[in-house]
Design a protein around this motif. Structure first.
Motif, PDB file in Angstrom:
ATOM      1  N   ALA A  98      46.672  30.991  40.372  1.00  0.00           N
ATOM      2  CA  ALA A  98      47.061  31.889  39.271  1.00  0.00           C
ATOM      3  C   ALA A  98      46.839  33.337  39.684  1.00  0.00           C
ATOM      4  O   ALA A  98      45.827  33.668  40.304  1.00  0.00           O
ATOM      5  CB  ALA A  98      46.220  31.569  38.039  1.00  0.00           C
ATOM      6  N   GLN A  99      47.811  34.166  39.349  1.00  0.00           N
ATOM      7  CA  GLN A  99      47.703  35.598  39.682  1.00  0.00           C
ATOM      8  C   GLN A  99      47.087  36.355  38.532  1.00  0.00           C
ATOM      9  O   GLN A  99      47.267  35.989  37.365  1.00  0.00           O
ATOM     10  CB  GLN A  99      49.111  36.161  39.856  1.00  0.00           C
ATOM     11  N   ARG A 100      46.439  37.432  38.856  1.00  0.00           N
ATOM     12  CA  ARG A 100      45.946  38.318  37.808  1.00  0.00           C
ATOM     13  C   ARG A 100      47.135  38.827  36.999  1.00  0.00           C
ATOM     14  O   ARG A 100      48.184  39.158  37.574  1.00  0.00           O
ATOM     15  CB  ARG A 100      45.216  39.509  38.433  1.00  0.00           C
ATOM     16  N   SER A 153      48.235  37.080  49.152  1.00  0.00           N
ATOM     17  CA  SER A 153      47.958  37.395  47.754  1.00  0.00           C
ATOM     18  C   SER A 153      46.445  37.248  47.586  1.00  0.00           C
ATOM     19  O   SER A 153      45.815  36.445  48.273  1.00  0.00           O
ATOM     20  CB  SER A 153      48.724  36.452  46.821  1.00  0.00           C
ATOM     21  N   LEU A 154      45.882  38.067  46.725  1.00  0.00           N
ATOM     22  CA  LEU A 154      44.431  38.070  46.522  1.00  0.00           C
ATOM     23  C   LEU A 154      44.154  37.668  45.075  1.00  0.00           C
ATOM     24  O   LEU A 154      44.878  38.084  44.173  1.00  0.00           O
ATOM     25  CB  LEU A 154      43.847  39.467  46.802  1.00  0.00           C
ATOM     26  N   HIS A 155      43.115  36.877  44.898  1.00  0.00           N
ATOM     27  CA  HIS A 155      42.836  36.310  43.562  1.00  0.00           C
ATOM     28  C   HIS A 155      41.344  36.393  43.319  1.00  0.00           C
ATOM     29  O   HIS A 155      40.620  35.477  43.711  1.00  0.00           O
ATOM     30  CB  HIS A 155      43.274  34.846  43.499  1.00  0.00           C
ATOM     31  N   THR A 156      40.889  37.472  42.703  1.00  0.00           N
ATOM     32  CA  THR A 156      39.427  37.579  42.560  1.00  0.00           C
ATOM     33  C   THR A 156      38.952  37.340  41.129  1.00  0.00           C
ATOM     34  O   THR A 156      37.754  37.459  40.871  1.00  0.00           O
ATOM     35  CB  THR A 156      38.914  38.944  43.057  1.00  0.00           C
ATOM     36  N   GLN A 157      39.866  36.970  40.224  1.00  0.00           N
ATOM     37  CA  GLN A 157      39.440  36.804  38.819  1.00  0.00           C
ATOM     38  C   GLN A 157      38.190  35.916  38.700  1.00  0.00           C
ATOM     39  O   GLN A 157      37.235  36.306  38.024  1.00  0.00           O
ATOM     40  CB  GLN A 157      40.544  36.194  37.938  1.00  0.00           C
TER      41      GLN A 157
HETATM   42  C1  LIG Z   1      38.069  43.736  46.149  1.00  0.00           C
HETATM   43  C2  LIG Z   1      39.543  43.536  45.851  1.00  0.00           C
HETATM   44  C3  LIG Z   1      39.923  42.672  44.817  1.00  0.00           C
HETATM   45  C4  LIG Z   1      41.293  42.461  44.555  1.00  0.00           C
HETATM   46  N1  LIG Z   1      41.648  41.552  43.597  1.00  0.00           N
HETATM   47  C5  LIG Z   1      42.966  41.302  43.375  1.00  0.00           C
HETATM   48  C6  LIG Z   1      43.374  40.312  42.438  1.00  0.00           C
HETATM   49  O1  LIG Z   1      42.563  39.622  41.825  1.00  0.00           O
HETATM   50  N2  LIG Z   1      44.703  40.129  42.236  1.00  0.00           N
HETATM   51  C7  LIG Z   1      45.641  40.853  42.932  1.00  0.00           C
HETATM   52  O2  LIG Z   1      46.822  40.636  42.723  1.00  0.00           O
HETATM   53  N3  LIG Z   1      45.275  41.803  43.832  1.00  0.00           N
HETATM   54  C8  LIG Z   1      43.969  42.035  44.067  1.00  0.00           C
HETATM   55  N4  LIG Z   1      43.594  42.969  44.994  1.00  0.00           N
HETATM   56  C9  LIG Z   1      44.622  43.747  45.696  1.00  0.00           C
HETATM   57  C10 LIG Z   1      44.736  45.142  45.120  1.00  0.00           C
HETATM   58  O3  LIG Z   1      45.320  45.094  43.835  1.00  0.00           O
HETATM   59  C11 LIG Z   1      45.578  45.981  46.094  1.00  0.00           C
HETATM   60  O4  LIG Z   1      44.879  46.115  47.289  1.00  0.00           O
HETATM   61  C12 LIG Z   1      45.912  47.348  45.561  1.00  0.00           C
HETATM   62  O5  LIG Z   1      46.713  47.252  44.421  1.00  0.00           O
HETATM   63  C13 LIG Z   1      46.635  48.201  46.620  1.00  0.00           C
HETATM   64  O6  LIG Z   1      47.819  47.576  47.007  1.00  0.00           O
HETATM   65  P1  LIG Z   1      48.098  47.075  48.496  1.00  0.00           P
HETATM   66  O7  LIG Z   1      47.041  46.069  48.865  1.00  0.00           O
HETATM   67  O8  LIG Z   1      49.479  46.456  48.401  1.00  0.00           O
HETATM   68  O9  LIG Z   1      48.050  48.256  49.403  1.00  0.00           O
HETATM   69  C14 LIG Z   1      42.256  43.178  45.291  1.00  0.00           C
HETATM   70  C15 LIG Z   1      41.860  44.035  46.327  1.00  0.00           C
HETATM   71  C16 LIG Z   1      40.519  44.205  46.614  1.00  0.00           C
HETATM   72  C17 LIG Z   1      40.097  45.113  47.750  1.00  0.00           C
END
Ligand SMILES: Cc1cc2nc3c(=O)[nH]c(=O)nc-3n(C[C@H](O)[C@H](O)[C@H](O)COP(=O)(O)O)c2cc1C
Length: 334
Positions: A226-228, A284-288
């Motif tokens: 799931a995405q934020r 994709s990053l998911h830290t929720q």
């Molecule tokens: C500690 C950290 C937590 C993040 N958590 C999320 C997240 O939960 N969902 C998401 O879509 N992106 C997450 N991101 C990505 C950031 O939203 C993203 O790095 C920022 O918007 C800048 O965009 P870019 O990575 O495309 O340069 C996270 C980035 C970091 C460093």
């Protein structure tokens, strides 16, 4: 590129020449940061370039312990180290150099002269296209050798990247991410914070997450965590369907869980994301779930992780790379 800690008084270390500082800081500021808050400040003294967190950019609801803020600052520190390699020096870094000044995250100078390696030049070339990928992935596979390379990057920075390959483990993780996402969705204060850090189409803002970087649709496609929810039902999201499954899911972990580990996790994160981007693989990053102590503990326990989870990532190949804006160096430099 090894981090050097300045202890040897005989070792040659030089302040960064003033005319190079803005360019190096601009490179560092390409780092990923939570909600694109870019929560870093740099200050040049005659001896050192200092890195601090910018508390005007804290996320008190989402990140009360400032763990993600320090991961973001660690990512910027890695960008700075790499930029120093580009100009032909090894970076000399002191992490958290003064216990009496915990806000001072790092001191950086130039170490010995040494040309950038071919590997470092590849990472530098990927800097402009590295981005957080919230859209569809292509079906091009991610080679196991690349994943092994990302694990080496994490280890070199004092962290570890654990891949979650078994379907049962993946499902446990996916369920926890979905549950945490639902909980955040019900939390008015967290939603307010997300709203503050998202930007509509045509916004001139050079921070926050722009509509072109997230989807409107919040239902995850099969195989995607799931995405934020950056859209919050406002119709701002402009990214197309999620399609194409990610090729790998992983958790970045650290042995301990203090500010030094968060800074290490950030450096590891940026380094491995750049290596991935050098192969046109993005994450994709998911830290929720890691923003709630309960969900974070459950992830560590249920997945039997040998360390503290700092970031959840999914990797896949893509032919497109839409970078988001950053504030100019002058805005982050005292
Ligand atoms: C500690 C950290 C937590 C993040 N958590 C999320 C997240 O939960 N969902 C998401 O879509 N992106 C997450 N991101 C990505 C950031 O939203 C993203 O790095 C920022 O918007 C800048 O965009 P870019 O990575 O495309 O340069 C996270 C980035 C970091 C460093």
């Amino acid at each position: 590129m090894t981090e050097t800690v300045a202890r040897d008084p005989g070792r040659q270390e030089l302040p960064i020449p003033p005319d190079l500082i803005a360019a190096l800081v601009a490179r560092a500021a390409r780092a990923p940061s939570v909600h694109n808050t870019q929560p870093w400040r740099f200050r040049a003294t005659p001896q050192w370039l200092e890195l601090r967190a910018d508390h005007a950019r804290d996320l008190p609801q989402t990140d009360p312990a400032r763990r993600e803020e320090l991961i973001s600052c660690g990512a910027a520190l890695y960008g700075l180290r790499l930029a120093i390699r580009e100009i032909g020096y090894r970076p000399a870094v002191r992490l958290l150099p003064d216990p009496a000044r915990p806000g001072l995250l790092a001191l950086v100078r130039l170490g010995a002269a040494a040309p950038a390696t071919a590997d470092e030049l590849r990472l530098l070339a990927a800097l402009p296209r590295r981005h957080t990928h919230r859209g569809a992935f292509s079906s091009v596979p991610v080679p196991a050798s690349l994943l092994a390379g990302l694990q080496r990057d994490a280890a070199a920075e004092g962290a570890a990247l654990v891949t979650i390959a078994e379907p049962a483990r993946y499902q446990q993780l996916a369920d926890l991410v979905a549950a945490a996402d639902q909980a955040q969705h019900r939390d008015v204060a967290i939603r307010r914070e997300v709203r503050r850090w998202t930007r509509p189409r045509g916004s001139p803002a050079r921070d926050g997450v722009p509509g072109y970087a997230f989807p409107r649709q919040r239902q995850p496609a099969a195989g995607h965590l799931a995405q934020r929810d950056f859209d919050l039902g406002r119709g701002l999201g402009m990214l197309g369907g999620r399609g194409g499954r990610p090729a790998a899911t992983a958790v970045l972990i650290t042995a301990a869980d203090d500010p030094a580990d968060w800074l290490r996790a950030g450096q590891a994160l940026h380094r491995l994301l750049l290596r991935a981007a050098s192969h046109w693989v993005f994450a994709s990053l998911h830290t929720q779930p890691l923003e709630s102590p309960g969900f974070r503990d459950e992830i560590q326990a249920r997945l039997a992780l040998p360390g503290n989870p700092q970031m959840l990532l999914q990797f896949g190949h893509s032919h497109t790379a839409a970078a988001t804006a950053r504030r100019p160096a002058a805005d982050v430099l005292d």
